[in-house]
Design a protein around this motif. Sequence first.
Motif, PDB file in Angstrom:
ATOM      1  N   PRO A 296       0.820  -1.099  -0.099  1.00 22.16           N
ATOM      2  CA  PRO A 296       0.010  -0.171   0.135  1.00 22.16           C
ATOM      3  C   PRO A 296       0.699   1.219  -0.008  1.00 22.16           C
ATOM      4  CG  PRO A 296      -0.297  -1.103   2.154  1.00 22.16           C
ATOM      5  CD  PRO A 296       0.601  -2.198   1.238  1.00 22.16           C
ATOM      6  N   PRO A 297       0.234   2.440  -0.470  1.00 22.16           N
ATOM      7  CA  PRO A 297       1.079   3.692  -0.630  1.00 22.16           C
ATOM      8  C   PRO A 297       1.588   3.980   0.587  1.00 22.16           C
ATOM      9  CG  PRO A 297      -0.842   3.748  -1.989  1.00 22.16           C
ATOM     10  CD  PRO A 297      -1.056   2.584  -1.248  1.00 22.16           C
ATOM     11  N   ASP A 298       1.157   3.926   1.566  1.00 25.43           N
ATOM     12  CA  ASP A 298       1.697   4.386   3.100  1.00 25.43           C
ATOM     13  C   ASP A 298       2.522   3.414   3.599  1.00 25.43           C
ATOM     14  OD1 ASP A 298      -0.176   2.559   3.757  1.00 25.43           O
ATOM     15  OD2 ASP A 298      -1.480   3.656   5.228  1.00 25.43           O
ATOM     16  N   GLY A 299       2.536   2.041   2.990  1.00 26.21           N
ATOM     17  CA  GLY A 299       3.537   1.020   3.391  1.00 26.21           C
ATOM     18  C   GLY A 299       2.885   0.269   4.651  1.00 26.21           C
ATOM     19  N   ALA A 300       1.568   0.621   4.942  1.00 22.06           N
ATOM     20  CA  ALA A 300       1.107  -0.033   6.288  1.00 22.06           C
ATOM     21  C   ALA A 300       1.378  -1.512   6.139  1.00 22.06           C
ATOM     22  CB  ALA A 300      -0.353   0.116   6.309  1.00 22.06           C
ATOM     23  N   LEU A 301       1.535  -2.246   7.207  1.00 25.84           N
ATOM     24  CA  LEU A 301       1.915  -3.658   7.298  1.00 25.84           C
ATOM     25  C   LEU A 301       0.319  -4.463   7.755  1.00 25.84           C
ATOM     26  CD1 LEU A 301       5.326  -3.710   8.961  1.00 25.84           C
ATOM     27  CD2 LEU A 301       4.668  -4.896   6.551  1.00 25.84           C
ATOM     28  N   PRO A 302       0.026  -5.597   7.513  1.00 24.34           N
ATOM     29  CA  PRO A 302      -0.874  -6.438   8.146  1.00 24.34           C
ATOM     30  C   PRO A 302      -1.053  -6.281   9.447  1.00 24.34           C
ATOM     31  CG  PRO A 302       0.199  -7.757   6.304  1.00 24.34           C
ATOM     32  CD  PRO A 302       0.941  -6.446   6.501  1.00 24.34           C
ATOM     33  N   PRO A 303      -2.018  -6.273  10.286  1.00 24.54           N
ATOM     34  CA  PRO A 303      -2.111  -6.393  11.719  1.00 24.54           C
ATOM     35  C   PRO A 303      -1.456  -7.483  12.342  1.00 24.54           C
ATOM     36  CG  PRO A 303      -4.167  -5.706  10.767  1.00 24.54           C
ATOM     37  CD  PRO A 303      -3.491  -6.197   9.809  1.00 24.54           C
TER      38      PRO A 303
ATOM     39  N   ARG B  35      17.198   8.776   5.211  1.00 27.30           N
ATOM     40  CA  ARG B  35      16.560   9.434   6.536  1.00 27.30           C
ATOM     41  C   ARG B  35      15.131   9.121   6.415  1.00 27.30           C
ATOM     42  NH1 ARG B  35      20.036  14.402   8.282  1.00 27.30           N
ATOM     43  NH2 ARG B  35      19.060  14.206  10.249  1.00 27.30           N
ATOM     44  N   SER B  36      14.639   9.592   5.079  1.00 31.55           N
ATOM     45  CA  SER B  36      13.127   9.969   5.018  1.00 31.55           C
ATOM     46  C   SER B  36      12.565   8.299   5.067  1.00 31.55           C
ATOM     47  CB  SER B  36      12.649  10.456   3.674  1.00 31.55           C
ATOM     48  OG  SER B  36      13.496   9.929   2.660  1.00 31.55           O
ATOM     49  N   GLU B  37      13.263   7.363   4.539  1.00 32.27           N
ATOM     50  CA  GLU B  37      12.634   6.092   4.533  1.00 32.27           C
ATOM     51  C   GLU B  37      12.684   5.547   6.370  1.00 32.27           C
ATOM     52  OE1 GLU B  37      13.841   2.665   2.317  1.00 32.27           O
ATOM     53  OE2 GLU B  37      12.650   1.348   3.081  1.00 32.27           O
ATOM     54  N   ILE B  38      13.836   6.052   6.873  1.00 33.54           N
ATOM     55  CA  ILE B  38      13.686   5.540   8.472  1.00 33.54           C
ATOM     56  C   ILE B  38      12.474   6.236   8.968  1.00 33.54           C
ATOM     57  CG2 ILE B  38      15.013   5.829  10.568  1.00 33.54           C
ATOM     58  CD1 ILE B  38      17.684   6.099   8.944  1.00 33.54           C
ATOM     59  N   ARG B  39      12.211   7.419   8.682  1.00 30.76           N
ATOM     60  CA  ARG B  39      11.059   8.056   9.311  1.00 30.76           C
ATOM     61  C   ARG B  39       9.681   7.528   8.814  1.00 30.76           C
ATOM     62  NH1 ARG B  39      14.439  12.815   9.316  1.00 30.76           N
ATOM     63  NH2 ARG B  39      14.233  13.150   6.942  1.00 30.76           N
ATOM     64  N   LEU B  40       9.704   7.046   7.739  1.00 28.83           N
ATOM     65  CA  LEU B  40       8.684   6.189   7.266  1.00 28.83           C
ATOM     66  C   LEU B  40       8.496   4.877   8.062  1.00 28.83           C
ATOM     67  CD1 LEU B  40       7.090   5.880   3.790  1.00 28.83           C
ATOM     68  CD2 LEU B  40       7.799   3.573   4.733  1.00 28.83           C
ATOM     69  N   ALA B  41       9.409   4.087   8.367  1.00 31.14           N
ATOM     70  CA  ALA B  41       9.484   2.847   9.027  1.00 31.14           C
ATOM     71  C   ALA B  41       8.614   3.249  10.582  1.00 31.14           C
ATOM     72  CB  ALA B  41      10.789   2.423   9.108  1.00 31.14           C
ATOM     73  N   ARG B  42       9.222   4.346  11.029  1.00 30.98           N
ATOM     74  CA  ARG B  42       8.842   4.579  12.382  1.00 30.98           C
ATOM     75  C   ARG B  42       7.189   4.866  12.138  1.00 30.98           C
ATOM     76  NH1 ARG B  42      10.053   3.771  17.584  1.00 30.98           N
ATOM     77  NH2 ARG B  42       8.340   2.527  17.069  1.00 30.98           N
ATOM     78  N   ARG B  43       6.826   5.460  11.200  1.00 29.90           N
ATOM     79  CA  ARG B  43       5.425   5.635  11.242  1.00 29.90           C
ATOM     80  C   ARG B  43       4.666   4.362  11.083  1.00 29.90           C
ATOM     81  NH1 ARG B  43       6.888   9.826   7.774  1.00 29.90           N
ATOM     82  NH2 ARG B  43       6.278   8.837   6.022  1.00 29.90           N
TER      83      ARG B  43
END
Length: 406
Positions: free
Chosen positions: A12-19, A70-78
């Motif tokens: 998904p565009p926001d990178g969300a993972l399955p619960p 660094r922007s992917e690290i911040r995405l990982a945190r989200r």
Amino acid sequence: MSAVLPDGEPVPPDGALPPAALGTLARQPFGIYVHVPFCLTRCGYCDFNTYTAAELAGGVSRESYAELVRSEIRLARRVLGAVNLPVATVFFGGGTPTVLAPSDLGKILATIAMEFGLAPAAEVTAEANPETVGRRSLDALWEHGINRMSFGMQSAAPNVLAVLDRVHTPGRAVACVAWARAAGFSRVSLDLIYGAPGETDQDWAHTVQTAVAAGPDHISAYGLIVEPGTRLSARIGRGELAAPDDDAMAERYLAADDTFRAHGLTWYEISNWAAGETARCQHNMGYWTDADWWGIGPGAHSHIGGTRWWNVKHPAAYATRLAEGVSPGHARESLTADQRLLEQVMLRTRLVSGCPLSLLPAAGRAAAWRAVAAGLADPGAYQAGRVVLTRRGRLLADAVIRDLSG
Ligand SMILES: C[S@@+](CC[C@H](N)C(=O)[O-])C[C@H]1O[C@@H](n2cnc3c(N)ncnc32)[C@H](O)[C@@H]1O
Ligand code: SF4
């Protein structure tokens, strides 16, 4: 990391993972891999996802790369949410991470520490091609928080370095170990390759002796793989160079194992030797024992709680995704419990701790006994409920693992 990416379902565009993937977060060690897709020159045997400046032709630059990471690290945190997830291991791999300035690696590490926190005594490794570092840059890497170095030595024989297209001298990796020690690094690894065209038994014995004499606390030794599409593969295809010979490879493996052992480096994974448990590469141990890790950078692979995904391969596509605020994930797959178990059998059998018999399917347990009877697995370990390969078993690991997998 191979350049070829598998198919899978979209991320998904926001990178969300399955619960379900997030449900087991923080129950096992968490690592971060940072891929640095740059090399000064391309070695003829290598098909890693890496580019010379000419190949990138003005696209993503080395100078701007740390900001992308660094922007992917911040995405990982989200994506991973607010859970307490101190990072146990960081691994800067490539490509050649040391074509970036040490201060860039330091900035990336500081961002990881700010977003996630580092676990006490976190292992922070950087791979380095020997000609890209010197006394001063190793001092700087240490000062920026890197605490483990892995140098691509490959060989001490000039003819072998030449056939592999390596541009450093045979002595450069040895000097790197000494500079790293002087800078403060207690953990230093060397990568070696055996079986290159034209390599003799004497060349390999000299390489192994030179490597142990340099005094690393860890060595990885890989049999040369002829990757399709590489310059090396084309040269072998044209008959210019001989293909690696299986019997010679087996002999070189055993010769290396003897010398390493005599110098206090014992195997803990088929291609890896260390001076005791604390010298083992904790980051790679995570890959082999079903831990969680986030792979940052183009083409990098990640695994969280049974979901695996991989990023778009080209640095330009990777930069575009991040600039648009979209996950760079190219595709993903969620492993079933059976697939995950099978993968564990394949990876754990390669470790000195072996694979618990309880992970094997019924057919695999019968195969484990056959492996013991054939001298390929250790009888004592079997009695204690594990499959641990013998020396001969390590040589035939792929076949043993196929049988164990049922
Ligand atoms: C990313 S490189 C290490 C850092 C740096 N790029 C270098 O080459 O010095 C990782 C290691 O993979 C190994 N490797 C790469 N391609 C290989 C191949 N086709 N067969 C065997 N080993 C390979 C080499 O030993 C290399 O040191
Ligand atoms: S320097 Fe390392 S990553 Fe780069 S092409 Fe050579 S082996 Fe591959």
